[in-house]
Write an enzyme that holds these catalytic residues in place. Structure first.
Site, short mmCIF file in Angstrom:
data_model
loop_
_atom_site.label_atom_id
_atom_site.label_comp_id
_atom_site.label_asym_id
_atom_site.label_seq_id
_atom_site.Cartn_x
_atom_site.Cartn_y
_atom_site.Cartn_z
N SER A 1 0.74 -1.26 0.04
CA SER A 1 -0.10 -0.10 0.04
C SER A 1 0.69 1.36 0.03
CB SER A 1 -1.09 -0.10 1.05
OG SER A 1 -1.96 -0.75 0.86
N LYS B 1 0.26 3.36 -2.67
CA LYS B 1 -0.82 4.27 -3.06
C LYS B 1 -0.48 5.94 -3.06
CE LYS B 1 -3.91 0.92 -0.67
NZ LYS B 1 -4.47 0.57 0.33
N TYR C 1 -3.63 -2.50 -10.27
CA TYR C 1 -3.36 -2.36 -8.70
C TYR C 1 -2.76 -3.30 -7.90
CZ TYR C 1 -4.96 -2.26 -3.71
OH TYR C 1 -4.87 -2.18 -2.32
N TYR D 1 -4.45 3.69 8.13
CA TYR D 1 -5.70 2.93 8.39
C TYR D 1 -6.30 3.63 9.50
CZ TYR D 1 -3.86 0.22 4.59
OH TYR D 1 -3.29 -0.09 3.40
N VAL E 1 1.38 -3.67 3.85
CA VAL E 1 1.11 -5.26 4.53
C VAL E 1 2.24 -5.89 4.09
CG1 VAL E 1 -1.57 -5.15 4.72
CG2 VAL E 1 -0.19 -6.10 2.54
N1 GLU Z 1 -2.54 -5.23 -1.96
C1 GLU Z 1 -2.83 -4.95 -0.63
C2 GLU Z 1 -4.19 -5.12 -0.62
O1 GLU Z 1 -4.84 -4.67 -1.34
C3 GLU Z 1 -2.44 -3.68 0.04
C4 GLU Z 1 -2.95 -3.64 1.41
C5 GLU Z 1 -1.85 -2.78 2.39
O2 GLU Z 1 -0.87 -3.04 2.04
O3 GLU Z 1 -2.33 -2.24 3.44
O4 GLU Z 1 -4.81 -5.98 0.30
#
Ligand code: GLU
Length: 308
Positions: free
Chosen positions: A63, A66, A190, A242, A260
């Site tokens: 993430s 992003k 993505y 988050y 993650v």
């Molecule tokens: N590719 C992961 C997902 O969409 C990213 C989530 C993350 O890194 O927090 O679940």
């Protein structure tokens, strides 16, 4: 201030705790990573990099991507992106679907999965998925000033096979008219953006423009305006962890974005870009030791944006 000493001390202090947290296992390929690793890289706006631990080991940025895709989308569509995604903290987990129905398919912010999928959909506009992935990879190589960066295809395929929640989020938003491409296309991009593999050193270079008013001092490349860099940092502070964003602000006090894969990019405006990595995650999906390390760093450097 001796940043090398600080980085070395953080690594020694965390040594007995290696392996804390739980490696993300909902993406099978990530479950295979050895949890007993920790790395840190600090790159200052005057171009020095200080590193310790597993700072040269590549990991899946997940993430953290992003932030970079948001930068690309803002470059393409400017402030109009805010018609399709909000700027408020969500208070929900990264892959939550609950708010989306109440808010008619407009995700709370670009850093929860739903919001990031919409941002990816914007970057995809006018391209085939493969071209959009290529554009992202070129952008990342430009940001880090490093042609060796690459996407781990195995991780992308692993998530493609098992990303049921993301398919649900994307289909739901397509139902609300907030996704303009076929779900498989947007998610194909993505999953690839998330599967970019970077070391802490490379990530600290890629994020340096955010610490230096939009320009990477290593390459001299001007990426965004100072105002845009400031705004991206504000979003990272409010939404980058988050439902753990408040806690991260309380303990660390720096704009940051977690993934993650166990990485965190943190920005000390006017000072440095910091990347930490340790695969074990805490309950809200952020690197357990990475968060501890950044708290130690912020305490020792006095870099919190809220004061020393
Ligand atoms: N590719 C992961 C997902 O969409 C990213 C989530 C993350 O890194 O927090 O679940």
């Amino acid at each position: 201030m001796d940043l090398q000493l600080i980085a070395d001390e953080i690594v020694s202090a965390l040594e007995p705790r290696l392996g804390e947290g739980k490696v993300a296992d909902y993406i099978p390929e990530l479950a295979r990573v050895d949890p007993k690793q920790f790395g840190i890289a600090i790159t200052t706006v005057d171009g020095q990099t200080y590193k310790a631990g597993h700072a040269d080991t590549a990991f899946s940025i997940q993430s953290i991507s992003k932030v970079f895709m948001l930068t690309l989308a803002l470059g393409k569509a400017g402030e109009s992106i805010w018609k399709r995604v909000g700027r408020e903290p969500s208070g929900s987990s990264f892959n939550s679907i609950v708010q989306l129905e109440h808010e008619h398919g407009i995700p709370r912010n670009p850093f929860i999965n739903a919001g990031a999928i919409v941002v990816t959909d914007m970057v995809l506009a006018g391209h085939a998925p493969r071209e959009a992935i290529g554009e992202y990879l070129r952008f990342m190589r430009y940001l880090a000033d490093d042609e060796t960066l690459s996407i781990d295809e195995k991780v992308a395929q692993s998530e493609q096979r098992t990303g049921y929640r993301n398919f649900a989020l994307a289909n739901f938003m397509r139902g609300f008219g907030n996704l303009q491409h076929p779900v498989e296309h947007t998610l194909g991009v993505y999953f690839h953006q998330c599967a970019l593999a970077l070391s802490c050193v490379q990530l600290s270079h890629a994020g340096l423009f955010l610490a230096n008013r939009g320009t990477n001092p290593l390459s001299g490349f001007s990426v965004v305006s100072p105002k845009r860099a400031r705004r991206i940092n504000a979003l990272m502070l409010m939404c980058g962890h988050y439902d753990g964003s408040g806690d991260f602000a309380y303990h660390v006090g720096l704009p940051g974005k977690s993934g993650v894969g166990g990485g965190i990019l943190a920005v000390a405006p006017g000072k440095a870009s910091i990347a930490v990595w340790s695969p074990g995650l805490n309950k809200v999906g952020n690197s357990a030791l990475g968060s501890v390390a950044l708290e130690m760093l912020a305490t020792r450097t006095g870099w919190s944006v809220f004061g020393t």
